[in-house]
Design a protein around this motif. Structure first.
Motif, mmCIF file in Angstrom:
data_model
loop_
_atom_site.group_PDB
_atom_site.id
_atom_site.type_symbol
_atom_site.label_atom_id
_atom_site.label_comp_id
_atom_site.label_asym_id
_atom_site.label_seq_id
_atom_site.Cartn_x
_atom_site.Cartn_y
_atom_site.Cartn_z
ATOM 1 N N HIS A 157 77.007 -67.863 22.841
ATOM 2 C CA HIS A 157 76.557 -66.597 22.260
ATOM 3 C C HIS A 157 75.609 -65.929 23.262
ATOM 4 O O HIS A 157 74.799 -66.617 23.882
ATOM 5 N N PRO A 158 75.702 -64.611 23.406
ATOM 6 C CA PRO A 158 74.809 -63.937 24.368
ATOM 7 C C PRO A 158 73.326 -64.199 24.082
ATOM 8 O O PRO A 158 72.516 -64.269 25.009
ATOM 9 N N LEU A 159 72.974 -64.377 22.798
ATOM 10 C CA LEU A 159 71.562 -64.603 22.463
ATOM 11 C C LEU A 159 71.083 -66.000 22.876
ATOM 12 O O LEU A 159 69.905 -66.311 22.773
ATOM 13 N N LEU A 160 72.029 -66.830 23.328
ATOM 14 C CA LEU A 160 71.637 -68.167 23.780
ATOM 15 C C LEU A 160 71.493 -68.221 25.299
ATOM 16 O O LEU A 160 71.452 -69.298 25.896
ATOM 17 N N ASP A 161 71.385 -67.051 25.898
ATOM 18 C CA ASP A 161 71.297 -66.968 27.355
ATOM 19 C C ASP A 161 70.096 -67.746 27.895
ATOM 20 O O ASP A 161 70.193 -68.474 28.869
ATOM 21 N N THR A 162 68.929 -67.577 27.258
ATOM 22 C CA THR A 162 67.790 -68.429 27.610
ATOM 23 C C THR A 162 67.431 -69.258 26.384
ATOM 24 O O THR A 162 67.691 -68.844 25.253
ATOM 25 N N TYR A 163 66.807 -70.401 26.634
ATOM 26 C CA TYR A 163 66.420 -71.277 25.527
ATOM 27 C C TYR A 163 65.289 -70.643 24.715
ATOM 28 O O TYR A 163 64.269 -70.244 25.263
ATOM 29 N N THR A 164 65.512 -70.541 23.404
ATOM 30 C CA THR A 164 64.424 -70.238 22.481
ATOM 31 C C THR A 164 64.521 -71.253 21.352
ATOM 32 O O THR A 164 65.618 -71.683 20.995
ATOM 33 N N THR A 165 63.373 -71.640 20.792
ATOM 34 C CA THR A 165 63.390 -72.618 19.709
ATOM 35 C C THR A 165 64.231 -72.096 18.556
ATOM 36 O O THR A 165 65.088 -72.813 18.020
ATOM 37 N N ASP A 166 63.977 -70.849 18.155
ATOM 38 C CA ASP A 166 64.661 -70.311 16.973
ATOM 39 C C ASP A 166 66.175 -70.253 17.171
ATOM 40 O O ASP A 166 66.940 -70.672 16.297
ATOM 41 N N GLY A 167 66.603 -69.739 18.297
ATOM 42 C CA GLY A 167 68.037 -69.586 18.537
ATOM 43 C C GLY A 167 68.746 -70.927 18.628
ATOM 44 O O GLY A 167 69.763 -71.171 17.961
ATOM 45 N N TYR A 168 68.199 -71.810 19.441
ATOM 46 C CA TYR A 168 68.859 -73.092 19.671
ATOM 47 C C TYR A 168 68.769 -74.015 18.454
ATOM 48 O O TYR A 168 69.692 -74.767 18.173
ATOM 49 N N ALA A 169 67.627 -73.957 17.750
ATOM 50 C CA ALA A 169 67.490 -74.813 16.558
ATOM 51 C C ALA A 169 68.506 -74.389 15.509
ATOM 52 O O ALA A 169 69.126 -75.237 14.853
ATOM 53 N N ALA A 170 68.708 -73.071 15.358
ATOM 54 C CA ALA A 170 69.666 -72.587 14.362
ATOM 55 C C ALA A 170 71.077 -73.081 14.691
ATOM 56 O O ALA A 170 71.802 -73.586 13.824
ATOM 57 N N VAL A 171 71.439 -72.975 15.958
ATOM 58 C CA VAL A 171 72.802 -73.338 16.360
ATOM 59 C C VAL A 171 73.036 -74.841 16.230
ATOM 60 O O VAL A 171 74.057 -75.297 15.702
ATOM 61 N N LEU A 172 72.060 -75.633 16.683
ATOM 62 C CA LEU A 172 72.230 -77.090 16.610
ATOM 63 C C LEU A 172 72.193 -77.570 15.156
ATOM 64 O O LEU A 172 73.029 -78.390 14.748
ATOM 65 N N ALA A 173 71.266 -77.031 14.378
ATOM 66 C CA ALA A 173 71.158 -77.479 12.980
ATOM 67 C C ALA A 173 72.430 -77.128 12.200
ATOM 68 O O ALA A 173 72.947 -77.950 11.439
ATOM 69 N N ASP A 174 72.945 -75.928 12.413
ATOM 70 C CA ASP A 174 74.173 -75.525 11.712
ATOM 71 C C ASP A 174 75.343 -76.439 12.077
ATOM 72 O O ASP A 174 76.121 -76.855 11.212
ATOM 73 N N ALA A 175 75.441 -76.747 13.371
ATOM 74 C CA ALA A 175 76.556 -77.573 13.822
ATOM 75 C C ALA A 175 76.448 -78.991 13.266
ATOM 76 O O ALA A 175 77.436 -79.575 12.819
ATOM 77 N N VAL A 176 75.247 -79.544 13.268
ATOM 78 C CA VAL A 176 75.062 -80.907 12.760
ATOM 79 C C VAL A 176 75.349 -80.946 11.261
ATOM 80 O O VAL A 176 75.985 -81.869 10.755
ATOM 81 N N ARG A 177 74.894 -79.922 10.570
ATOM 82 C CA ARG A 177 75.137 -79.850 9.127
ATOM 83 C C ARG A 177 76.641 -79.814 8.845
ATOM 84 O O ARG A 177 77.151 -80.479 7.949
ATOM 85 N N ALA A 178 77.366 -79.044 9.646
ATOM 86 C CA ALA A 178 78.798 -78.875 9.409
ATOM 87 C C ALA A 178 79.596 -80.128 9.779
ATOM 88 O O ALA A 178 80.557 -80.477 9.104
ATOM 89 N N GLU A 179 79.194 -80.805 10.838
ATOM 90 C CA GLU A 179 80.023 -81.896 11.371
ATOM 91 C C GLU A 179 79.492 -83.276 11.026
ATOM 92 O O GLU A 179 80.210 -84.261 11.141
ATOM 93 N N SER A 180 78.224 -83.348 10.650
ATOM 94 C CA SER A 180 77.621 -84.603 10.214
ATOM 95 C C SER A 180 77.857 -85.798 11.141
ATOM 96 O O SER A 180 78.432 -86.799 10.749
#
Lengths: 330, 263
Positions: free
Chosen positions: A67-90
């Motif tokens: 995602h373009p918003l993941l161009d640089t690391y931010t806690t909010d952006g990366y935490a949202a993406v990782l948490a969503d993925a872990v929740r979905a795939e367990s």
């Protein structure tokens, strides 16, 4: 809960961090007990080169979260993406390298998911259906064995240099799955103004196989040049104990020890470092320790595999010369 | 500006520790307990913000009754108030449990900035700060080595040490910050400060006071448990070389080639 083992791939300048690749080895050793796929999770924007570099290192699946918003690391952006993925795939476990980014991200995601989190792991094992980790505690005066309990995924933040780099020629060709990423710019509250790279002629401490470290015995800032030169000859990094930092001879990020970095390279060459417990806290996990000191009673000699009593100002330049000569003969 | 500083009481890192015979923890007999030194830097950061913007610095800790001593250190440095959450039901709580308890306290207090040490020197977990930010719904900046709050107090630009560089990050307030040792030099408590801190009443809360159940934050909710504590593998002194420079160089070179195999 699934049995998959995820490795969070941190990357910079289109290349995965060394520790992230090491975690693919850690994942492989866990997978013999746990079964499940080894999944490399790669968040970012324009990550094709990173995916290609991870591809040959033994992952079964690569999840690309682009995602373009993941161009640089931010806690909010990366935490949202990782948490969503872990929740979905367990997955059973998510492995994250113990870096500035990993330590910023992992607890936030664990809190969001209610996932068990264990940080600064030196070893990880899967026993009786549970994750068992060992980690230094009490400024390395003790090793804790920690069990992750309860259901649902857990997150392990693993120290660098604990697992070998996997071979780059694995016959596995991972399947690349692109995960849809939903991100709202407003949800990212912090903004990275810039990352000032600190120019060093030598490599970063946590990526180094060999670390050359100077202490009070270096006598002054100008003398670190001989360590730099030896580091260039060896392909090593340069660090220090606390006194040179406190005296302003070297920047704060050189410091290894209780109040600085924890390192565990293949070889730690301690030059003019007495070996106070506060320093040992940061480096006693090194595979081999070589100490050079004028004082035969320096406590550093008690932990050194090879102790050299002598004048480092004579030895180091000659050693650099000898290393270069040895290398040229290969 | 309302500033909250989280504080933990830990064994003094200068002293050796004794592991209990059953490996369940450390023997605290005769151990000097102090404020985690990263929290001293957090307290100092809070006091400097108060000097710049006015307001109050409130210390919050979770721990046994004796943790009040660490809070008194912070009060003696100049903090205005201190709150301790102490409850036997918190024995065996994990870091997320502690973060939940801290969040429950802080939610009852006005806060523009919540400041924690980057880690605590007992369990070295680096976990509570970011987890607390999540439970409070605040943006975070961890391992802050330089802090500059804008004149209106609406946010900060911080420097974070990242591998190979320094990240310059803008973070709006209210925010949670965890701080590095290089951020500042903590002040020593003044004598009047120490006298004042002795008299100061430290508010003590139980889980019940906070409306929390042991099942949510105590051992039953913990996702991690310490199985045992062991001494680190002992390193033995190896070979010593005493000789002239040439012999020293030859010995190190041979070691790098033959034993360490890095050449």
């Amino acid at each position: 809960m699934g049995a998959d083992i995820w490795v969070y791939i941190e990357h910079a300048e289109a290349a995965p961090k060394k520790v992230s690749l090491e975690l693919l080895s850690c994942a492989r050793s866990l997978s013999t007990e746990l079964g499940g796929n080894i999944v490399a999770f790669v968040p970012g924007s324009k990550i094709d080169q990173v995916i290609a570099a991870v591809g040959s290192r033994g992952a079964d699946i690569i999840y690309a979260a682009e995602h373009p918003l993941l161009d640089t690391y931010t806690t909010d952006g990366y935490a949202a993406v990782l948490a969503d993925a872990v929740r979905a795939e367990s997955p059973a476990i998510v492995l994250v390298g113990s870096t500035a980014q990993g330590r910023d991200l992992a607890p936030r995601v664990a809190a969001r998911l209610g996932a068990g989190i264990v940080t600064d792991c030196a070893t990880l094992a899967w026993r009786d259906g549970k994750v068992l980790a060992t980690r230094p505690m009490y400024t390395r005066k003790a090793i804790g064995t920690v069990r992750v309990t309860g259901g649902g995924p857990c997150i392990a933040v693993v120290l660098p240099a604990m697992y070998p780099l996997p071979d780059a020629d694995s016959p596995r060709r991972p399947e690349v799955r692109r995960r849809p990423v939903h991100l709202d710019g407003k949800a990212i509250r912090t903004s990275v103004r810039e990352v000032k790279s600190v120019h060093r002629e030598t490599i970063p401490l946590i990526e180094a196989n060999v670390i050359i470290s100077g202490g009070r015995g270096m006598k002054g800032p100008e003398n670190f040049a001989i360590l730099d030169d030896l580091a260039r000859a060896l392909g090593a990094a340069v660090g220090s104990s606390r006194p040179p930092v406190d005296s302003g001879w070297v920047p704060h990020d050189y410091e290894i020890g209780q109040t600085g970095k924890t390192v565990s390279p293949q070889v730690y060459l301690a030059c003019g470092i007495s070996g106070a417990p506060q320093h040992l806290a940061g480096m006693s996990g090194s595979k081999y320790i070589v100490a050079i000191n004028k004082d035969p009673n320096a406590p550093m000699f008690q932990v050194a595999d090879l102790g050299v009593v002598g004048d480092l100002f004579e030895i180091i330049p000659k050693l650099a010369e000898a290393v270069r000569k040895a290398k040229s003969q290969h | 500006m309302n500033i909250i500083v989280c504080v933990k009481q830990v064994p003094d890192t200068e002293a050796p520790i004794r592991i209990t015979p059953d490996g369940s923890g450390i023997d605290e007999t005769g151990v000097t307990l102090v404020m985690n030194y990263y929290d001293e830097h957090a307290t100092e950061a809070g006091l400097r913000l108060r000097e710049q913007f006015g307001g109050t610095v409130t210390l919050v800790s979770v721990g046994p009754e004796r943790a009040k001593e660490a809070l008194r250190t912070g009060l003696a440095m100049g903090a205005d108030d201190a709150v301790l959450v102490s409850d036997p039901a918190l024995n065996g709580a994990d870091h997320l449990g502690v973060a939940r308890v801290l969040a429950a306290v802080i939610k009852t207090l006005p806060h523009d900035a919540v400041i924690c040490g980057k880690l605590s020197t007992d369990d070295n977990a680096t976990t509570v700060g970011a987890a607390l930010a999540e439970y409070l719904g605040l943006p975070q900046a961890t391992a802050v080595a330089h802090l500059e709050v804008d004149a209106a107090g609406t946010g900060a630009v911080v420097h974070r040490e990242v591998e190979g560089g320094v990240e310059v990050l803008a973070v709006p307030f209210p925010a949670l910050l965890t701080v590095e040792r290089s951020l500042n030099e903590p002040r020593y408590p003044s004598l009047p400060g120490i006298m004042k801190a002795k008299r100061k009443e430290i508010k003590t809360l139980t889980l019940e006071n906070l409306g929390l159940a042991a099942a949510e934050v105590g051992a039953a909710a913990a996702r991690t448990a310490l199985v045992r504590l062991s001494p680190p593998p002992a390193r033995k002194a190896g070979r010593m070389v005493e000789g002239d420079t040439e012999q020293a160089v030859a010995a190190i070179l041979a070691f790098l080639v033959d034993e360490a195999k890095v050449l």
